[in-house]
Design a protein around this motif. Structure first.
Motif, PDB file in Angstrom:
ATOM      1  N   LEU A   1      37.349  45.274  41.963  1.00 23.41           N
ATOM      2  CA  LEU A   1      38.261  44.300  42.536  1.00 23.41           C
ATOM      3  C   LEU A   1      37.875  42.813  42.409  1.00 23.41           C
ATOM      4  CD1 LEU A   1      41.149  44.087  43.827  1.00 23.41           C
ATOM      5  CD2 LEU A   1      40.254  44.205  45.947  1.00 23.41           C
ATOM      6  N   ARG A   2      38.523  41.915  41.760  1.00 22.13           N
ATOM      7  CA  ARG A   2      37.869  40.726  41.286  1.00 22.13           C
ATOM      8  C   ARG A   2      38.384  39.713  42.195  1.00 22.13           C
ATOM      9  NH1 ARG A   2      39.275  44.000  37.268  1.00 22.13           N
ATOM     10  NH2 ARG A   2      37.692  45.094  36.065  1.00 22.13           N
ATOM     11  N   LEU A   3      37.673  38.493  41.943  1.00 18.81           N
ATOM     12  CA  LEU A   3      38.368  36.920  42.493  1.00 18.81           C
ATOM     13  C   LEU A   3      38.597  36.479  41.056  1.00 18.81           C
ATOM     14  CD1 LEU A   3      36.405  38.041  44.801  1.00 18.81           C
ATOM     15  CD2 LEU A   3      35.621  35.702  45.006  1.00 18.81           C
ATOM     16  N   TYR A   4      39.535  35.483  41.350  1.00 17.85           N
ATOM     17  CA  TYR A   4      40.200  35.014  40.112  1.00 17.85           C
ATOM     18  C   TYR A   4      40.059  33.489  40.174  1.00 17.85           C
ATOM     19  CZ  TYR A   4      42.148  39.592  40.809  1.00 17.85           C
ATOM     20  OH  TYR A   4      42.282  40.626  40.862  1.00 17.85           O
ATOM     21  N   ASN A   5      40.156  32.863  38.940  1.00 16.32           N
ATOM     22  CA  ASN A   5      40.077  31.266  38.837  1.00 16.32           C
ATOM     23  C   ASN A   5      41.436  30.540  39.303  1.00 16.32           C
ATOM     24  OD1 ASN A   5      37.613  31.700  38.164  1.00 16.32           O
ATOM     25  ND2 ASN A   5      37.988  31.398  36.050  1.00 16.32           N
ATOM     26  N   ASP A   6      41.894  30.730  40.318  1.00 24.41           N
ATOM     27  CA  ASP A   6      43.051  29.902  40.702  1.00 24.41           C
ATOM     28  C   ASP A   6      42.816  29.623  42.081  1.00 24.41           C
ATOM     29  OD1 ASP A   6      43.488  32.325  42.592  1.00 24.41           O
ATOM     30  OD2 ASP A   6      44.979  33.337  40.827  1.00 24.41           O
ATOM     31  N   GLN A   7      44.040  29.067  42.793  1.00 24.18           N
ATOM     32  CA  GLN A   7      43.918  28.297  43.984  1.00 24.18           C
ATOM     33  C   GLN A   7      43.561  29.279  45.007  1.00 24.18           C
ATOM     34  OE1 GLN A   7      47.035  25.680  45.069  1.00 24.18           O
ATOM     35  NE2 GLN A   7      46.273  24.871  46.660  1.00 24.18           N
ATOM     36  N   ALA A   8      44.124  30.606  45.014  1.00 24.67           N
ATOM     37  CA  ALA A   8      44.015  31.443  46.166  1.00 24.67           C
ATOM     38  C   ALA A   8      42.660  32.185  46.110  1.00 24.67           C
ATOM     39  CB  ALA A   8      45.094  32.702  46.107  1.00 24.67           C
ATOM     40  N   VAL A   9      42.035  32.450  44.871  1.00 23.86           N
ATOM     41  CA  VAL A   9      40.824  33.213  44.655  1.00 23.86           C
ATOM     42  C   VAL A   9      40.544  34.488  44.782  1.00 23.86           C
ATOM     43  CG1 VAL A   9      38.348  32.966  45.039  1.00 23.86           C
ATOM     44  CG2 VAL A   9      39.668  30.697  44.912  1.00 23.86           C
TER      45      VAL A   9
ATOM     46  N   ASN B   1      41.512  38.600  22.885  1.00 17.97           N
ATOM     47  CA  ASN B   1      41.033  37.170  22.532  1.00 17.97           C
ATOM     48  C   ASN B   1      41.640  36.372  23.701  1.00 17.97           C
ATOM     49  OD1 ASN B   1      39.963  34.734  21.783  1.00 17.97           O
ATOM     50  ND2 ASN B   1      41.350  34.858  19.831  1.00 17.97           N
ATOM     51  N   SER B   2      40.918  35.921  24.655  1.00 16.95           N
ATOM     52  CA  SER B   2      41.201  34.813  25.609  1.00 16.95           C
ATOM     53  C   SER B   2      41.371  33.589  25.126  1.00 16.95           C
ATOM     54  CB  SER B   2      40.542  35.140  26.990  1.00 16.95           C
ATOM     55  OG  SER B   2      40.872  36.519  27.504  1.00 16.95           O
ATOM     56  N   GLU B   3      40.642  32.984  23.941  1.00 17.35           N
ATOM     57  CA  GLU B   3      40.559  31.631  23.702  1.00 17.35           C
ATOM     58  C   GLU B   3      41.659  31.073  22.701  1.00 17.35           C
ATOM     59  OE1 GLU B   3      38.127  30.022  24.709  1.00 17.35           O
ATOM     60  OE2 GLU B   3      37.181  31.645  25.808  1.00 17.35           O
ATOM     61  N   GLY B   4      42.290  32.003  21.758  1.00 11.00           N
ATOM     62  CA  GLY B   4      43.184  31.663  20.716  1.00 11.00           C
ATOM     63  C   GLY B   4      44.335  31.576  21.481  1.00 11.00           C
TER      64      GLY B   4
ATOM     65  N   SER C   1      43.632  41.387  29.366  1.00  7.84           N
ATOM     66  CA  SER C   1      42.427  41.934  29.850  1.00  7.84           C
ATOM     67  C   SER C   1      41.252  40.674  30.672  1.00  7.84           C
ATOM     68  CB  SER C   1      41.543  42.492  28.896  1.00  7.84           C
ATOM     69  OG  SER C   1      41.441  41.751  27.638  1.00  7.84           O
ATOM     70  N   GLU C   2      41.979  39.624  30.533  1.00  9.46           N
ATOM     71  CA  GLU C   2      41.059  38.590  31.380  1.00  9.46           C
ATOM     72  C   GLU C   2      40.735  38.574  32.490  1.00  9.46           C
ATOM     73  OE1 GLU C   2      38.547  35.733  32.007  1.00  9.46           O
ATOM     74  OE2 GLU C   2      39.332  36.020  29.957  1.00  9.46           O
ATOM     75  N   ILE C   3      39.773  39.073  33.321  1.00 13.67           N
ATOM     76  CA  ILE C   3      39.424  39.478  34.290  1.00 13.67           C
ATOM     77  C   ILE C   3      39.593  38.336  35.213  1.00 13.67           C
ATOM     78  CG2 ILE C   3      37.799  41.392  33.961  1.00 13.67           C
ATOM     79  CD1 ILE C   3      35.496  39.263  34.445  1.00 13.67           C
TER      80      ILE C   3
ATOM     81  N   PHE D   1      41.958  36.096  35.493  1.00 11.22           N
ATOM     82  CA  PHE D   1      43.471  35.854  35.578  1.00 11.22           C
ATOM     83  C   PHE D   1      44.150  36.873  36.315  1.00 11.22           C
ATOM     84  CE2 PHE D   1      47.915  36.021  33.598  1.00 11.22           C
ATOM     85  CZ  PHE D   1      48.369  34.741  34.375  1.00 11.22           C
ATOM     86  N   ARG D   2      44.703  36.891  37.522  1.00  8.70           N
ATOM     87  CA  ARG D   2      45.110  37.726  38.641  1.00  8.70           C
ATOM     88  C   ARG D   2      46.304  38.665  37.972  1.00  8.70           C
ATOM     89  NH1 ARG D   2      45.248  36.960  43.496  1.00  8.70           N
ATOM     90  NH2 ARG D   2      44.286  34.948  43.769  1.00  8.70           N
ATOM     91  N   PHE D   3      47.141  37.790  37.133  1.00 11.51           N
ATOM     92  CA  PHE D   3      48.217  38.554  36.447  1.00 11.51           C
ATOM     93  C   PHE D   3      47.881  39.488  35.355  1.00 11.51           C
ATOM     94  CE2 PHE D   3      49.920  35.154  39.101  1.00 11.51           C
ATOM     95  CZ  PHE D   3      50.596  35.932  39.965  1.00 11.51           C
ATOM     96  N   ALA D   4      46.626  39.465  34.945  1.00  4.01           N
ATOM     97  CA  ALA D   4      46.471  40.017  33.747  1.00  4.01           C
ATOM     98  C   ALA D   4      46.783  41.753  33.938  1.00  4.01           C
ATOM     99  CB  ALA D   4      45.035  40.119  33.260  1.00  4.01           C
ATOM    100  N   LEU D   5      46.937  42.535  32.874  1.00  8.11           N
ATOM    101  CA  LEU D   5      47.350  43.649  33.155  1.00  8.11           C
ATOM    102  C   LEU D   5      46.168  44.502  33.673  1.00  8.11           C
ATOM    103  CD1 LEU D   5      49.271  44.542  29.670  1.00  8.11           C
ATOM    104  CD2 LEU D   5      50.067  44.020  31.962  1.00  8.11           C
ATOM    105  N   LYS D   6      44.881  44.209  33.340  1.00  9.37           N
ATOM    106  CA  LYS D   6      43.808  44.785  33.720  1.00  9.37           C
ATOM    107  C   LYS D   6      43.795  44.577  35.273  1.00  9.37           C
ATOM    108  CE  LYS D   6      38.999  45.385  32.512  1.00  9.37           C
ATOM    109  NZ  LYS D   6      37.644  45.116  31.568  1.00  9.37           N
ATOM    110  N   ASN D   7      44.228  43.656  35.879  1.00 13.45           N
ATOM    111  CA  ASN D   7      44.130  43.436  37.241  1.00 13.45           C
ATOM    112  C   ASN D   7      45.171  44.008  38.139  1.00 13.45           C
ATOM    113  OD1 ASN D   7      41.495  42.159  37.328  1.00 13.45           O
ATOM    114  ND2 ASN D   7      42.445  40.200  36.729  1.00 13.45           N
ATOM    115  N   GLN D   8      46.209  44.341  37.218  1.00 10.72           N
ATOM    116  CA  GLN D   8      47.475  44.991  38.149  1.00 10.72           C
ATOM    117  C   GLN D   8      47.376  46.483  37.913  1.00 10.72           C
ATOM    118  OE1 GLN D   8      49.790  43.173  39.809  1.00 10.72           O
ATOM    119  NE2 GLN D   8      48.332  41.418  39.466  1.00 10.72           N
ATOM    120  N   GLY D   9      46.542  46.856  37.230  1.00 11.12           N
ATOM    121  CA  GLY D   9      46.325  48.597  37.442  1.00 11.12           C
ATOM    122  C   GLY D   9      46.620  49.101  36.162  1.00 11.12           C
ATOM    123  N   PHE D  10      46.862  48.680  35.105  1.00 15.58           N
ATOM    124  CA  PHE D  10      46.899  48.996  33.704  1.00 15.58           C
ATOM    125  C   PHE D  10      45.750  48.999  32.901  1.00 15.58           C
ATOM    126  CE2 PHE D  10      50.820  46.936  34.722  1.00 15.58           C
ATOM    127  CZ  PHE D  10      51.912  47.762  34.347  1.00 15.58           C
ATOM    128  N   ASP D  11      45.548  49.999  31.902  1.00 15.39           N
ATOM    129  CA  ASP D  11      44.558  50.147  31.172  1.00 15.39           C
ATOM    130  C   ASP D  11      44.978  49.510  29.657  1.00 15.39           C
ATOM    131  OD1 ASP D  11      42.599  51.257  32.528  1.00 15.39           O
ATOM    132  OD2 ASP D  11      42.919  53.356  32.082  1.00 15.39           O
TER     133      ASP D  11
END
Length: 799
Positions: free
Chosen positions: A433-441, A476-479, A488-490, A492-502
């Motif tokens: 369970l991760r912390l995110y780069n947004d205001q809520a953290v 790729n999270s850069e392009g 899969s960007e860890i 970013f809280r709304f990334a599928l990886k953080n919402q329970g998806f593989d």
């Protein structure tokens, strides 16, 4: 009881026959009026500027009384921060006045017991406190009359919190009045005790064995839960304990003047009382011993029903949460030992339903991959040197941190970029369970529940991304065009990886696995090989779910897949001219079908949210094997399909390289007229066009779900990472994306933590009416109190 009430009546008569009590009531009323007026003026201005709260779901009751966006500027929050200045003026003479004048001897010689004196004096101050609360209640009633469907439960809870705080302040002031004959000294001593209780929670927070004791003794923030509408037994018991403690101190002090006991015995009374209160406050704060009442309309302080269901399933053992905190990584400040109790408080809503959650903390220092990494700032220093420097900066001992070699033997955190991360374990299973780069953290309830749900299931929804012909890259999270942030960007809280998806990549020439939840084909650049096409068709025929994200001019690539489904990408480019935006930027609307995906989508559709599609093709369809329904549609009044020539000013540069369309391939022509017009002779088509379609059918005893879109950029990093904001409405690209994959995975994830929407969304108050309220609260009522107080005091003195 009669003796107590008689003493209280006498004390109140002394208070109100002097100017001080009236002065405080008048000042508090004026101060409340000014603060309430400023809050209402700010909220009304926002409402009038927008025409309404379009695109927002404001909690106007909380905004008014707690201050969600303006921390500390909510009505109750602000007043609570000022009340400690007034109570010492009332309590300073309760006993010290009796002592200095000698009337205390008369009280001692009367048939009154010491407890009668203590409780009588205290009752008088409580009654005065009730008058202060009554003033605040008047503003609560005003809010109920002017805020549409105001959350009265939160207002009543807030008033209870203020009253409990005033009772504790009153008991403290009473005791300080007992220990000195000088009223000014008593007032200053009361302020000192207030300050001590306020800041004791920050004392020794880096020392493990006293951290919780000092934190739970602190009065700081104790009213916040009540102001937010959450009443808990631990807060209630805290105020009762502190009030009882200082009433007991007052009793001990007055009793000691009437008996000749050794100093050891007198001191031991105080020590025993303090120890009893410390134990009571600590035990009453332990998970499992705390009861809650959520007084808000929508129970927003409580886990959502779906979340409660997930937690209730986890009865087979404790949940262990281990936080790995890198001294040299992101967000270390949030994980410092001094902030540990704050972190535990974040888990309170989960501890309420799962008391056996165990919290562990592992501190280490290692490599950091963040852009502002210390290694980039000072590249010549070693890891050890940087760790020593940062330990001095944060005032923490480096001895409590594991070295890189030690932490790597315990756990591999490289894929987590050595960031602050929580590892959750349950029944020999674990997930991050991760912390995110947004205001809520910190993770919200949705991310936390997704992690906990994965610990109770054997199979997780997997989204497969086809990589046959240079499709959008899901890693790729850069392009700007790729999908890394969405998948899969860890950070970013709304990334599928953080919402329970593989997320899985399906390589070229490989059959599509049957166990994936959905296959994504995103903007292929060239025709599929016969082998790849056969694999895709077999997957569709077997009932697999699918997302096809097309682009204008890609008909020749996608038609072999789309034609059997009854779908076609229309020729040309969908345009939506706007003086402030590129014309090929389509702001698509949700349909009723999309609103049914989830409650969050229903709210977005109700708020007229948009999905930005940067260069989209319109879609046509005919019903056949599948039932087909639009998910996104363009605006019929402002959009059309452009098939003629476009100039450099009328199409965004990154969308003009469109294949197999002669008109669009020669779109950029320097020197042409920059205005964009509808030209029927060129084949332009006006109307509302679907830009996303949902296909469903029953096959193999399940519902097959397919989505086709005329744009692939709406899921790209460029649109997900940097969402665009427009006047009077907002965009919901990542909200729609998450709901889309949730629908494709049969609703397994993301976890729905939405609650019914609050109803306090409008202030029914004009500027003229606000001026009248200001006149009453700031001038008329204080003026009336002043006249009444003056007449009363003059009459008293003339007797």
């Amino acid at each position: 009881m009669k003796k107590i009430l008689r003493i209280a009546r006498i004390e109140l008569s002394i208070l109100f026959y002097s100017p001080i009590a009236w002065f405080i009531l008048i000042i508090v009323t004026i101060q409340c009026g000014i603060q309430y007026s400023e809050i209402m003026d700010r909220l009304i201005l926002t409402q009038e500027r927008n025409g309404s709260w379009i695109g927002f779901n404001p909690l106007l009751t909380s905004e008014t009384f707690l201050g969600l966006h303006y921390v500390g500027l909510g009505f109750f929050s602000y007043i609570v921060g000022k009340l400690f200045l007034y109570l010492p003026l009332i309590t300073m003479g309760l006993i010290s006045r009796e002592t200095s004048s000698g009337t205390i001897k008369l009280l001692y010689s009367s048939p009154l017991k010491i407890r009668d004196i203590v409780f009588g004096k205290f009752t008088a101050i409580v009654i005065f406190s009730l008058l202060l609360v009554l003033i605040l209640a008047g503003f609560g009633v005003t809010a109920m009359a002017t805020i549409q469907s105001a959350d009265y439960g939160q207002i009543l809870s807030g008033l209870l919190g203020v009253l409990m705080l005033l009772c504790a302040y009153s008991a403290i002031g009473l005791f300080m009045s007992c220990i000195t004959t000088h009223q000014i000294v008593a007032a200053l001593g009361t302020l000192v005790v207030f300050a001590l209780l306020e800041y004791i929670g920050a004392v020794w927070q880096d020392v493990d064995f006293v951290r919780e004791l000092t934190y739970y003794l602190s009065i700081s923030g104790r009213t916040r839960n009540m102001l937010a509408g959450l009443i808990s037994t631990k807060d209630f018991m805290y105020f009762l304990s502190i009030t009882g403690l200082f009433l007991g101190f007052s009793y001990f002090k007055l009793r000691s003047t009437r008996e000749s006991k050794p100093a050891v015995i007198r001191t031991s009374r105080y020590i025993v009382a303090v120890a009893a209160v410390v134990v009571l406050v600590y035990v009453s704060s332990l998970p499992g011993f705390v009861g809650y009442i959520d007084a808000t309309q929508t129970k927003r302080n409580t886990l959502s029903p779906n979340a409660q269901t997930i937690v209730e399933k986890m009865k087979d053992g404790p949940i262990e949460v281990t936080s790995y905190i890198n001294l040299l990584g992101e967000h270390f400040y949030h994980g410092t030992p001094q902030n540990r109790m704050i972190d535990i408080d974040r888990w309170e809503r989960y501890l309420r339903f799962k008391p056996d959650i165990k919290m562990n903390y592992v501190y280490y220092y290692d490599t950091s991959f963040v852009r502002s990494s210390p290694f980039k700032i000072e590249p010549n220093k070693t890891i050890k040197e940087l760790a020593e420097k940062y330990s001095r900066m944060y005032k923490v001992s480096l001895n409590r941190f594991k070295t890189p070699e030690e932490i790597r033997k315990i756990i591999n955190l490289r894929e987590e970029k050595y960031r602050y991360v929580m590892r959750i374990q349950y029944n020999n299973r674990s997930t991050f369970l991760r912390l995110y780069n947004d205001q809520a953290v910190f993770p919200s309830e949705a991310e936390t529940m997704a992690a906990l749900k994965r610990l109770t299931e054997d199979r997780f929804p997997t989204i497969g991304f086809l990589e046959e012909e240079l499709e959008r890259n899901p890693a790729n999270s850069e392009g700007g065009k790729d999908y890394g942030f969405l998948t899969s960007e860890i950070t970013f809280r709304f990334a599928l990886k953080n919402q329970g998806f593989d997320v899985e990549r399906i390589p070229s020439g490989k059959a599509v696995p049957s166990n994936i939840s959905a296959l994504v084909i995103a903007d292929p650049r060239a025709n599929f090989s016969l082998e790849a096409l056969a694999h895709i068709q077999n997957y569709i025929q077997s009932g697999g779910n699918l997302l096809i994200a097309g682009e204008p001019g890609k008909q020749h690539v996608l038609n072999p897949i789309l034609e059997p489904l009854g779908i076609q990408l229309k020729d040309g480019l969908l345009v939506q001219p706007n003086k402030n935006l590129a014309p090929d930027l389509t702001l698509a609307d949700f349909t009723e079908i999309t609103a049914g995906f989830s409650r969050s989508m229903a709210y977005s559709a109700k708020d007229s949210d948009k999905v930005v599609m940067n260069g989209a093709a319109g879609l046509t369809y005919k019903k056949g094997t599948f039932e087909i329904q639009p998910l996104l549609i363009s605006n019929a009044k402002s959009s059309w399909i452009k098939k003629g020539e476009l100039t450099e000013d009328t199409v965004s540069m990154r969308k003009v390289t469109i294949n197999n369309n002669a008109n669009l391939n020669s779109a950029i022509k320097q020197g042409q007229n920059s205005s964009l017009t509808f030209i029927p002779a060129d084949g332009d088509e006006k109307g509302s066009f679907p830009t996303a379609l949902a296909l469903t059918r029953k096959i193999n005893q399940k519902e097959q779900r397919i989505v086709v879109t005329g744009d692939a950029d709406f899921l790209s990093n460029a649109e997900i990472v940097s969402p665009r904001y427009f006047e009077n409405y907002k965009v919901s690209n990542f909200g729609f994306a998450t709901a889309l994959f949730g629908w494709l995975s049969q609703g397994e994830y993301p976890v729905d933590t939405e609650r019914p929407r609050n109803k306090d969304t409008r202030i029914n108050l004009t500027d003229k009416q606000l001026s009248m309220l200001n006149l009453f609260w700031i001038y008329l009522l204080p003026g009336g109190l002043l006249i009444f107080a003056t007449a009363l005091i003059i009459r008293r003195r003339n007797k």
